[in-house]
Write a protein that holds these residues in place. Structure first.
Motif, PDB file in Angstrom:
ATOM      1  N   ALA A  46       0.840  -1.200   0.000  1.00 28.00           N
ATOM      2  CA  ALA A  46       0.000   0.000   0.000  1.00 28.00           C
ATOM      3  C   ALA A  46       0.876   1.252   0.000  1.00 28.00           C
ATOM      4  N   GLN A  47       1.880   1.273   0.881  1.00 27.14           N
ATOM      5  CA  GLN A  47       2.689   2.488   1.032  1.00 27.14           C
ATOM      6  C   GLN A  47       3.613   2.724  -0.156  1.00 27.14           C
ATOM      7  N   THR A  48       4.275   1.675  -0.606  1.00 25.01           N
ATOM      8  CA  THR A  48       5.287   1.849  -1.641  1.00 25.01           C
ATOM      9  C   THR A  48       4.686   1.869  -3.044  1.00 25.01           C
ATOM     10  N   LEU A  49       3.626   1.090  -3.259  1.00 22.49           N
ATOM     11  CA  LEU A  49       3.102   0.934  -4.625  1.00 22.49           C
ATOM     12  C   LEU A  49       1.660   1.411  -4.801  1.00 22.49           C
ATOM     13  N   GLN A  50       1.014   1.817  -3.705  1.00 25.37           N
ATOM     14  CA  GLN A  50      -0.426   2.127  -3.756  1.00 25.37           C
ATOM     15  C   GLN A  50      -1.216   0.951  -4.332  1.00 25.37           C
ATOM     16  N   MET A  51      -0.831  -0.264  -3.926  1.00 28.82           N
ATOM     17  CA  MET A  51      -1.555  -1.466  -4.369  1.00 28.82           C
ATOM     18  C   MET A  51      -2.376  -2.020  -3.220  1.00 28.82           C
ATOM     19  N   ARG A  52      -3.506  -2.633  -3.558  1.00 24.50           N
ATOM     20  CA  ARG A  52      -4.343  -3.307  -2.564  1.00 24.50           C
ATOM     21  C   ARG A  52      -4.065  -4.804  -2.603  1.00 24.50           C
ATOM     22  N   VAL A  53      -3.737  -5.359  -1.441  1.00 23.86           N
ATOM     23  CA  VAL A  53      -3.514  -6.801  -1.350  1.00 23.86           C
ATOM     24  C   VAL A  53      -4.819  -7.451  -0.905  1.00 23.86           C
ATOM     25  N   GLU A  54      -5.317  -8.399  -1.702  1.00 25.87           N
ATOM     26  CA  GLU A  54      -6.585  -9.054  -1.369  1.00 25.87           C
ATOM     27  C   GLU A  54      -6.397 -10.562  -1.257  1.00 25.87           C
ATOM     28  N   VAL A  55      -6.964 -11.122  -0.185  1.00 30.85           N
ATOM     29  CA  VAL A  55      -6.868 -12.569   0.021  1.00 30.85           C
ATOM     30  C   VAL A  55      -8.147 -13.210  -0.510  1.00 30.85           C
ATOM     31  N   PRO A  56      -8.040 -14.131  -1.485  1.00 30.13           N
ATOM     32  CA  PRO A  56      -9.241 -14.772  -2.025  1.00 30.13           C
ATOM     33  C   PRO A  56      -9.988 -15.523  -0.921  1.00 30.13           C
ATOM     34  N   ALA A  57     -11.313 -15.377  -0.896  1.00 24.43           N
ATOM     35  CA  ALA A  57     -12.118 -16.015   0.148  1.00 24.43           C
ATOM     36  C   ALA A  57     -12.007 -17.531   0.043  1.00 24.43           C
ATOM     37  N   GLY A  58     -11.868 -18.167   1.180  1.00 23.13           N
ATOM     38  CA  GLY A  58     -11.902 -19.631   1.239  1.00 23.13           C
ATOM     39  C   GLY A  58     -10.662 -20.326   0.712  1.00 23.13           C
ATOM     40  N   ILE A  59      -9.576 -19.585   0.504  1.00 19.68           N
ATOM     41  CA  ILE A  59      -8.373 -20.230  -0.029  1.00 19.68           C
ATOM     42  C   ILE A  59      -7.754 -21.147   1.027  1.00 19.68           C
ATOM     43  N   ASP A  60      -7.352 -22.347   0.605  1.00 17.53           N
ATOM     44  CA  ASP A  60      -6.695 -23.269   1.527  1.00 17.53           C
ATOM     45  C   ASP A  60      -5.351 -23.686   0.942  1.00 17.53           C
ATOM     46  N   THR A  61      -4.305 -22.962   1.355  1.00 14.67           N
ATOM     47  CA  THR A  61      -2.972 -23.253   0.817  1.00 14.67           C
ATOM     48  C   THR A  61      -2.411 -24.554   1.390  1.00 14.67           C
ATOM     49  N   ASP A  62      -3.065 -25.109   2.421  1.00 18.10           N
ATOM     50  CA  ASP A  62      -2.582 -26.371   2.999  1.00 18.10           C
ATOM     51  C   ASP A  62      -2.660 -27.529   2.003  1.00 18.10           C
ATOM     52  N   VAL A  63      -3.512 -27.395   0.962  1.00 14.18           N
ATOM     53  CA  VAL A  63      -3.577 -28.480  -0.027  1.00 14.18           C
ATOM     54  C   VAL A  63      -2.231 -28.648  -0.733  1.00 14.18           C
ATOM     55  N   LEU A  64      -1.393 -27.607  -0.668  1.00 18.31           N
ATOM     56  CA  LEU A  64      -0.077 -27.672  -1.319  1.00 18.31           C
ATOM     57  C   LEU A  64       1.006 -28.149  -0.357  1.00 18.31           C
ATOM     58  N   GLY A  65       0.585 -28.625   0.816  1.00 16.77           N
ATOM     59  CA  GLY A  65       1.562 -29.126   1.784  1.00 16.77           C
ATOM     60  C   GLY A  65       1.534 -28.287   3.043  1.00 16.77           C
ATOM     61  N   THR A  66       1.826 -28.921   4.179  1.00 12.52           N
ATOM     62  CA  THR A  66       1.820 -28.209   5.451  1.00 12.52           C
ATOM     63  C   THR A  66       3.194 -28.283   6.093  1.00 12.52           C
ATOM     64  N   PHE A  67       3.464 -27.300   6.939  1.00 15.07           N
ATOM     65  CA  PHE A  67       4.705 -27.262   7.702  1.00 15.07           C
ATOM     66  C   PHE A  67       4.880 -28.521   8.542  1.00 15.07           C
ATOM     67  N   THR A  68       3.750 -29.008   9.096  1.00 10.33           N
ATOM     68  CA  THR A  68       3.832 -30.116  10.038  1.00 10.33           C
ATOM     69  C   THR A  68       3.813 -31.475   9.355  1.00 10.33           C
ATOM     70  N   GLY A  69       3.631 -31.491   8.033  1.00  6.43           N
ATOM     71  CA  GLY A  69       3.839 -32.725   7.299  1.00  6.43           C
ATOM     72  C   GLY A  69       2.646 -33.653   7.136  1.00  6.43           C
ATOM     73  N   GLU A  70       1.422 -33.265   7.590  1.00  7.91           N
ATOM     74  CA  GLU A  70       0.267 -34.135   7.339  1.00  7.91           C
ATOM     75  C   GLU A  70       0.057 -34.254   5.836  1.00  7.91           C
ATOM     76  N   ILE A  71       0.263 -33.114   5.142  1.00  7.29           N
ATOM     77  CA  ILE A  71       0.241 -33.129   3.683  1.00  7.29           C
ATOM     78  C   ILE A  71       1.658 -32.753   3.257  1.00  7.29           C
ATOM     79  N   PRO A  72       2.408 -33.723   2.724  1.00  5.88           N
ATOM     80  CA  PRO A  72       3.814 -33.418   2.425  1.00  5.88           C
ATOM     81  C   PRO A  72       3.953 -32.425   1.282  1.00  5.88           C
ATOM     82  N   ARG A  73       4.956 -31.566   1.385  1.00 11.68           N
ATOM     83  CA  ARG A  73       5.311 -30.685   0.278  1.00 11.68           C
ATOM     84  C   ARG A  73       5.962 -31.564  -0.777  1.00 11.68           C
ATOM     85  N   THR A  74       5.481 -31.459  -2.022  1.00  9.68           N
ATOM     86  CA  THR A  74       6.062 -32.320  -3.043  1.00  9.68           C
ATOM     87  C   THR A  74       7.121 -31.594  -3.856  1.00  9.68           C
TER      88      THR A  74
END
Ligand SMILES: [Zn+2]
Ligand SMILES: [Zn+2]
Length: 303
Positions: A46-74
């Motif tokens: 916002a400050q440097t670029l006057q851009m709005r950062v928006e998080v898509p509703a309902g996004i689940d990045t855990d499908v791409l792997g989790t830190f704790t390893g239940e879903i391994p990062r491939t």
């Protein structure tokens, strides 16, 4: 085309703020995060670029792997961060996307130290470019231990910055998703979970470690804020030749000459700046203005 130029320290290190006619001013960008990273990333954009950062509703990045390893990062961290950004862009329909991926492992320059390597990637499908920044920090709190009882923890909790930094508890030697307890910040719950996990563990021990997810780890959040500032600054700089955003360091040149014998050392002599869209590059001297290396760094004077 290789454009050569030298510039002084002051020209390069001053922070950039994009003008209102910057191509990204007023635009929104999707950020793929499940863990509230917009809190660290949105302010710089916002400050440097006057851009709005928006998080898509309902996004689940855990499908791409989790830190704790239940879903391994491939994939590699770079592949994972790319897939995350694409996922956010797909859900939001935005041609501009952002994603972060952190990984913990040996420090690239000091292998005996544990370091957090954070990647922040920006994709612009309108211009067909990808721009990334990386930040390596050894300051992120990442502790682990095993314990039979709460009393065994000793000084561990202090080192792990508990309870400002959350913990994850699971049975040592047993990996079962319903026996991984995350986001633990309450001492009494920690004590109960250690007893429970030790009882389930074939070794009779609970495994306790830092919860490294950004919303649970304030030191990691600070690194992310700094990285977001770094990427926003880079995107604010336009290529001097084709005006594409994202002009920044793409390579470095070793060989800073020894101050005694003049032979090249392993130290960086110059930084190579480049554009994400065209092939133009510029060579700049070190930001600290150093022209020669201490003889102690020289393989000839100090083998
Ligand atoms: Zn020398
Ligand atoms: Zn260019």
């Amino acid at each position: 085309m290789m454009q050569q130029a030298e510039s002084s320290h002051s020209e390069k290190s001053s922070s950039v703020r994009a003008s209102h006619d910057h191509p990204y001013a007023g635009r929104s960008v999707s950020l793929a995060t499940k863990h509230g990273k917009e809190g660290q990333i949105a302010p710089a954009f916002a400050q440097t670029l006057q851009m709005r950062v928006e998080v898509p509703a309902g996004i689940d990045t855990d499908v791409l792997g989790t830190f704790t390893g239940e879903i391994p990062r491939t994939g590699s961290p770079m592949e994972t961060v790319y897939a995350k950004a694409r996922l956010g862009m797909q859900i939001s329909g935005s041609p501009l996307g952002l994603a972060n991926e952190g990984s913990f492992g040996p420090h690239p320059a000091m292998p005996l130290m544990l370091a957090d390597t954070e990647l922040l990637l920006f994709i612009d499908d309108e211009r067909g470019i990808k721009v990334q920044e990386v930040l390596v920090s050894e300051k992120v709190v990442a502790a682990q231990c095993t314990a039979r009882t709460f009393a065994d923890l000793g000084t561990f909790l202090e080192g792990a910055h508990f309870p400002s930094h959350a913990l994850i508890v699971r049975p040592e030697g047993l990996f079962q998703p319903d026996l991984i307890f995350k986001a633990v910040t309450d001492p009494q719950r920690l004590e109960e979970l250690i007893t429970l996990c030790a009882a389930e563990s074939p070794a009779g021990l609970a495994h306790i470690e830092s919860d490294l997810r950004a919303h649970m780890n304030p030191t990691r959040r600070r690194v992310l804020s700094q990285l977001a500032e770094q990427l926003a600054q880079r995107l604010a700089r336009l290529c001097p030749h084709c005006a594409t955003p994202g002009w920044g360091i793409v390579d470095h040149e070793a060989g800073l000459p020894c101050s005694w014998c003049g032979q090249p050392t392993e130290l960086v002599r110059a930084l190579i700046f480049g554009c994400p869209a065209c092939t133009s590059q510029e060579r700049h001297g070190r930001p600290d203005g150093l022209q020669s290396a201490d003889a102690g760094q020289c393989p000839f004077c100090n083998p």
